[in-house]
Scaffold this motif. Structure first.
Motif, PDB file in Angstrom:
ATOM      1  N   ARG A   1     -12.376   4.745 -10.668  1.00  0.00           N
ATOM      2  CA  ARG A   1     -12.530   3.510 -11.782  1.00  0.00           C
ATOM      3  C   ARG A   1     -11.131   3.544 -12.604  1.00  0.00           C
ATOM      4  NH1 ARG A   1     -15.318   0.167  -9.982  1.00  0.00           N
ATOM      5  NH2 ARG A   1     -14.765  -0.694 -11.992  1.00  0.00           N
ATOM      6  N   VAL A   2     -10.724   4.702 -12.959  1.00  0.00           N
ATOM      7  CA  VAL A   2      -9.152   4.711 -13.751  1.00  0.00           C
ATOM      8  C   VAL A   2      -8.250   3.840 -12.673  1.00  0.00           C
ATOM      9  CG1 VAL A   2      -7.216   5.966 -14.322  1.00  0.00           C
ATOM     10  CG2 VAL A   2      -9.644   6.831 -14.871  1.00  0.00           C
ATOM     11  N   LEU A   3      -8.285   4.223 -11.469  1.00  0.00           N
ATOM     12  CA  LEU A   3      -7.187   3.604 -10.636  1.00  0.00           C
ATOM     13  C   LEU A   3      -7.554   2.105 -10.551  1.00  0.00           C
ATOM     14  CD1 LEU A   3      -5.117   3.623  -8.222  1.00  0.00           C
ATOM     15  CD2 LEU A   3      -6.859   3.978  -7.013  1.00  0.00           C
ATOM     16  N   VAL A   4      -8.972   1.657 -10.429  1.00  0.00           N
ATOM     17  CA  VAL A   4      -9.252   0.250 -10.130  1.00  0.00           C
ATOM     18  C   VAL A   4      -9.184  -0.486 -11.586  1.00  0.00           C
ATOM     19  CG1 VAL A   4     -11.020  -1.327  -9.719  1.00  0.00           C
ATOM     20  CG2 VAL A   4     -10.694   0.882  -8.170  1.00  0.00           C
ATOM     21  N   ASP A   5      -9.377   0.137 -12.618  1.00  0.00           N
ATOM     22  CA  ASP A   5      -9.547  -0.575 -13.997  1.00  0.00           C
ATOM     23  C   ASP A   5      -8.465  -0.473 -14.779  1.00  0.00           C
ATOM     24  OD1 ASP A   5     -12.142  -1.499 -13.357  1.00  0.00           O
ATOM     25  OD2 ASP A   5     -13.092   0.219 -14.331  1.00  0.00           O
ATOM     26  N   VAL A   6      -7.682   0.554 -14.628  1.00  0.00           N
ATOM     27  CA  VAL A   6      -6.332   0.798 -15.308  1.00  0.00           C
ATOM     28  C   VAL A   6      -4.984   0.754 -14.640  1.00  0.00           C
ATOM     29  CG1 VAL A   6      -5.254   2.147 -17.127  1.00  0.00           C
ATOM     30  CG2 VAL A   6      -7.715   2.189 -17.070  1.00  0.00           C
ATOM     31  N   ILE A   7      -4.954   1.434 -13.623  1.00  0.00           N
ATOM     32  CA  ILE A   7      -3.588   1.585 -13.179  1.00  0.00           C
ATOM     33  C   ILE A   7      -3.236   0.261 -12.262  1.00  0.00           C
ATOM     34  CG2 ILE A   7      -2.252   2.920 -11.477  1.00  0.00           C
ATOM     35  CD1 ILE A   7      -3.584   5.305 -12.191  1.00  0.00           C
ATOM     36  N   ILE A   8      -4.253  -0.143 -11.292  1.00  0.00           N
ATOM     37  CA  ILE A   8      -3.838  -1.248 -10.535  1.00  0.00           C
ATOM     38  C   ILE A   8      -3.526  -2.490 -11.447  1.00  0.00           C
ATOM     39  CG2 ILE A   8      -4.712  -2.878  -8.828  1.00  0.00           C
ATOM     40  CD1 ILE A   8      -5.951  -0.636  -7.388  1.00  0.00           C
ATOM     41  N   PRO A   9      -4.559  -2.763 -12.566  1.00  0.00           N
ATOM     42  CA  PRO A   9      -4.097  -4.008 -13.348  1.00  0.00           C
ATOM     43  C   PRO A   9      -2.942  -3.912 -13.869  1.00  0.00           C
ATOM     44  CG  PRO A   9      -6.556  -3.413 -13.475  1.00  0.00           C
ATOM     45  CD  PRO A   9      -5.860  -2.289 -12.746  1.00  0.00           C
ATOM     46  N   GLY A  10      -2.517  -2.679 -14.342  1.00  0.00           N
ATOM     47  CA  GLY A  10      -1.115  -2.434 -14.921  1.00  0.00           C
ATOM     48  C   GLY A  10       0.042  -2.657 -13.878  1.00  0.00           C
ATOM     49  N   LEU A  11      -0.095  -2.334 -12.742  1.00  0.00           N
ATOM     50  CA  LEU A  11       0.974  -2.711 -11.739  1.00  0.00           C
ATOM     51  C   LEU A  11       0.706  -4.035 -11.062  1.00  0.00           C
ATOM     52  CD1 LEU A  11       0.554   0.886  -9.831  1.00  0.00           C
ATOM     53  CD2 LEU A  11       2.321   0.120 -11.495  1.00  0.00           C
ATOM     54  N   LYS A  12      -0.279  -4.717 -11.323  1.00  0.00           N
ATOM     55  CA  LYS A  12      -0.392  -5.935 -10.643  1.00  0.00           C
ATOM     56  C   LYS A  12       0.672  -6.879 -10.787  1.00  0.00           C
ATOM     57  CE  LYS A  12      -4.191  -9.465 -10.007  1.00  0.00           C
ATOM     58  NZ  LYS A  12      -5.598 -10.086 -10.436  1.00  0.00           N
TER      59      LYS A  12
ATOM     60  N   THR B   1      10.647  -1.253  -7.529  1.00  0.00           N
ATOM     61  CA  THR B   1       9.947  -1.993  -8.341  1.00  0.00           C
ATOM     62  C   THR B   1       8.537  -1.354  -9.035  1.00  0.00           C
ATOM     63  OG1 THR B   1      10.762  -3.907  -7.418  1.00  0.00           O
ATOM     64  CG2 THR B   1       8.761  -4.336  -8.676  1.00  0.00           C
ATOM     65  N   VAL B   2       7.795  -0.710  -7.910  1.00  0.00           N
ATOM     66  CA  VAL B   2       6.615   0.187  -8.581  1.00  0.00           C
ATOM     67  C   VAL B   2       6.875   1.256  -9.405  1.00  0.00           C
ATOM     68  CG1 VAL B   2       4.574   1.170  -7.571  1.00  0.00           C
ATOM     69  CG2 VAL B   2       5.351  -0.713  -6.282  1.00  0.00           C
ATOM     70  N   MET B   3       7.932   1.726  -8.918  1.00  0.00           N
ATOM     71  CA  MET B   3       8.295   2.995  -9.825  1.00  0.00           C
ATOM     72  C   MET B   3       8.854   2.551 -11.265  1.00  0.00           C
ATOM     73  SD  MET B   3      10.322   5.506  -7.182  1.00  0.00           S
ATOM     74  CE  MET B   3      10.600   6.690  -8.640  1.00  0.00           C
ATOM     75  N   ALA B   4       9.353   1.680 -11.275  1.00  0.00           N
ATOM     76  CA  ALA B   4       9.880   0.937 -12.632  1.00  0.00           C
ATOM     77  C   ALA B   4       8.576   0.404 -13.284  1.00  0.00           C
ATOM     78  CB  ALA B   4      10.556  -0.132 -12.369  1.00  0.00           C
ATOM     79  N   ALA B   5       7.598  -0.017 -12.647  1.00  0.00           N
ATOM     80  CA  ALA B   5       6.281  -0.601 -13.320  1.00  0.00           C
ATOM     81  C   ALA B   5       5.557   0.425 -13.720  1.00  0.00           C
ATOM     82  CB  ALA B   5       5.641  -1.647 -12.397  1.00  0.00           C
ATOM     83  N   ALA B   6       5.458   1.479 -12.976  1.00  0.00           N
ATOM     84  CA  ALA B   6       4.610   2.851 -13.208  1.00  0.00           C
ATOM     85  C   ALA B   6       5.047   3.648 -14.472  1.00  0.00           C
ATOM     86  CB  ALA B   6       4.467   3.682 -11.845  1.00  0.00           C
ATOM     87  N   GLU B   7       6.430   3.593 -14.682  1.00  0.00           N
ATOM     88  CA  GLU B   7       7.101   4.270 -15.910  1.00  0.00           C
ATOM     89  C   GLU B   7       6.404   3.291 -17.053  1.00  0.00           C
ATOM     90  OE1 GLU B   7      11.563   5.680 -17.053  1.00  0.00           O
ATOM     91  OE2 GLU B   7      11.055   3.903 -15.935  1.00  0.00           O
TER      92      GLU B   7
ATOM     93  N   PHE C   1       3.109   8.170  -7.555  1.00  0.00           N
ATOM     94  CA  PHE C   1       3.167   9.523  -7.267  1.00  0.00           C
ATOM     95  C   PHE C   1       4.547  10.057  -7.620  1.00  0.00           C
ATOM     96  CE2 PHE C   1       4.224  13.251  -4.926  1.00  0.00           C
ATOM     97  CZ  PHE C   1       3.071  14.136  -5.077  1.00  0.00           C
ATOM     98  N   LEU C   2       5.500   9.570  -7.027  1.00  0.00           N
ATOM     99  CA  LEU C   2       6.977   9.865  -7.415  1.00  0.00           C
ATOM    100  C   LEU C   2       7.241   9.712  -8.894  1.00  0.00           C
ATOM    101  CD1 LEU C   2       8.584   8.605  -4.170  1.00  0.00           C
ATOM    102  CD2 LEU C   2       8.205  10.950  -4.690  1.00  0.00           C
TER     103      LEU C   2
ATOM    104  N   ILE D   1       0.889  -1.072   0.013  1.00  0.00           N
ATOM    105  CA  ILE D   1       0.027  -0.086   0.037  1.00  0.00           C
ATOM    106  C   ILE D   1       0.701   1.094   0.119  1.00  0.00           C
ATOM    107  CG2 ILE D   1      -1.553   1.350   1.353  1.00  0.00           C
ATOM    108  CD1 ILE D   1      -2.902  -1.424   2.398  1.00  0.00           C
ATOM    109  N   ILE D   2       2.023   1.107   0.937  1.00  0.00           N
ATOM    110  CA  ILE D   2       2.708   2.342   1.239  1.00  0.00           C
ATOM    111  C   ILE D   2       3.442   2.658  -0.419  1.00  0.00           C
ATOM    112  CG2 ILE D   2       4.773   3.413   2.193  1.00  0.00           C
ATOM    113  CD1 ILE D   2       3.816   2.148   4.782  1.00  0.00           C
ATOM    114  N   SER D   3       4.175   1.525  -0.763  1.00  0.00           N
ATOM    115  CA  SER D   3       5.020   1.712  -2.027  1.00  0.00           C
ATOM    116  C   SER D   3       4.199   2.030  -3.231  1.00  0.00           C
ATOM    117  CB  SER D   3       5.703   0.297  -2.190  1.00  0.00           C
ATOM    118  OG  SER D   3       6.581   0.100  -1.174  1.00  0.00           O
ATOM    119  N   GLY D   4       3.051   1.133  -3.294  1.00  0.00           N
ATOM    120  CA  GLY D   4       2.075   1.402  -4.561  1.00  0.00           C
ATOM    121  C   GLY D   4       1.761   2.868  -4.906  1.00  0.00           C
ATOM    122  N   ILE D   5       1.200   3.693  -3.473  1.00  0.00           N
ATOM    123  CA  ILE D   5       0.794   5.043  -3.500  1.00  0.00           C
ATOM    124  C   ILE D   5       2.164   6.034  -3.713  1.00  0.00           C
ATOM    125  CG2 ILE D   5       0.031   7.008  -2.120  1.00  0.00           C
ATOM    126  CD1 ILE D   5      -1.871   4.873  -0.742  1.00  0.00           C
ATOM    127  N   SER D   6       3.226   5.584  -3.134  1.00  0.00           N
ATOM    128  CA  SER D   6       4.295   6.485  -2.941  1.00  0.00           C
ATOM    129  C   SER D   6       4.966   6.357  -4.458  1.00  0.00           C
ATOM    130  CB  SER D   6       5.317   6.324  -1.966  1.00  0.00           C
ATOM    131  OG  SER D   6       4.571   6.521  -0.640  1.00  0.00           O
TER     132      SER D   6
END
Length: 272
Positions: free
Chosen positions: A183-194, A158-164, A81-82, A73-78
């Motif tokens: 909905r963008v978070l749940v349907d697009v961002i989270i599946p992309g980071l999964k 790892t999250v930052m590399a995936a978010a990029e 964002f970063l 949770i902490i790493s995903g949000i941070s």
């Protein structure tokens, strides 16, 4: 033997030798020692039938699971964002967040003691506010804090590399179709980071359940499995039981990593 097969065999030979020498042979030796004690092969079932061993296993798995959830949770949000918001001091902040990568577990444990130990900062603040001195460094809460502090830097990278690598066009398309930010978070961002989150979570869990340095520094009255193994080996000289517990802990960790790899691969395949 065909030339291509011979070439592949020669390329894989160093890996096979390394894997056998540093994993298969030590694990086989550990397994044999575990079954060669007074309890025999029943040492491998003692972790489920002996309350002390079972409680230590459940505590270890519980702390590992809680650490993994909070860390993700902490790493995903941070991390997201970063990666997406570049501001003055961004690079410095990322460097500070990843600084604990340079610290061994023992140092992390001492830092928790300085924060929440008997002479810690939190205790000083609670006394200054007129309350009893708050000390929790040597409890499950302190151990959990140490594990999270140890795990966040590894996961956030790892999250930052995936978010990029997330395609911003997918989010733009979702917004243009009327999707709310949630909905963008749940349907697009989270599946992309999964896939990255599953892999990072598995490593985080494996690190937490097997961490010894932080537990050795903090767990004076907490029976997590690494400490129980240490006690059986050094205090009781019960090498067979220590080996059996080590083997079981290794198998549990391997299963979690294997399942995470399978789930991560399935997620990538489904996305493709």
């Amino acid at each position: 033997m065909p030339t291509e097969t011979r070439r592949l065999t020669l390329l894989l030979l160093p890996t096979g030798i390394f894997f056998s020498a540093f994993f298969l042979l030590p694990m086989a030796k550990l397994f044999m020692i575990g079954g060669g004690g007074v309890k025999g092969w029943s040492a491998y079932t003692a972790i489920l039938t002996d309350n002390n061993y079972l409680n230590s296993l459940l505590t270890t798995l519980g702390v590992g699971l809680a650490t993994t959830i909070v860390t993700l949770i902490i790493s995903g949000i941070s991390g997201v964002f970063l990666q997406r918001h570049k501001f003055p001091g961004n690079a410095l902040l990322v460097s500070l967040l990843t600084l604990p990568l340079a610290f061994p577990g023992v140092v992390i444990g001492f830092m928790v003691i300085m924060l929440a130990g008997r002479q810690g900062i939190i205790g000083d603040l609670s006394e200054a506010l007129g309350h009893d001195r708050l000390v929790f460094a040597y409890s499950l809460s302190g151990l959990f804090m140490g594990y999270v502090y140890f795990s966040v830097p590894r996961t956030i990278l790892t999250v930052m590399a995936a978010a990029e690598k997330l395609d911003p066009r997918l989010e733009e398309a979702a917004r243009s179709l009327g999707a709310s930010p949630w909905r963008v978070l749940v349907d697009v961002i989270i599946p992309g980071l999964k896939p990255a989150m599953i892999s990072a979570g598995a490593i985080c869990f494996a690190t937490a359940v097997g961490a010894f340095g932080t537990a050795f520094t903090l767990a004076s009255s907490i029976d997590v499995l690494p400490m129980v193994i240490y006690t059986e080996f050094t205090m009781s000289a019960n090498f067979a039981m220590a080996s059996a517990l080590s083997f079981v802990l290794g198998v549990v960790t391997w299963i979690v990593l294997a399942l995470a790899r399978s789930a991560s691969s399935a997620t990538v395949a489904a996305a493709a």
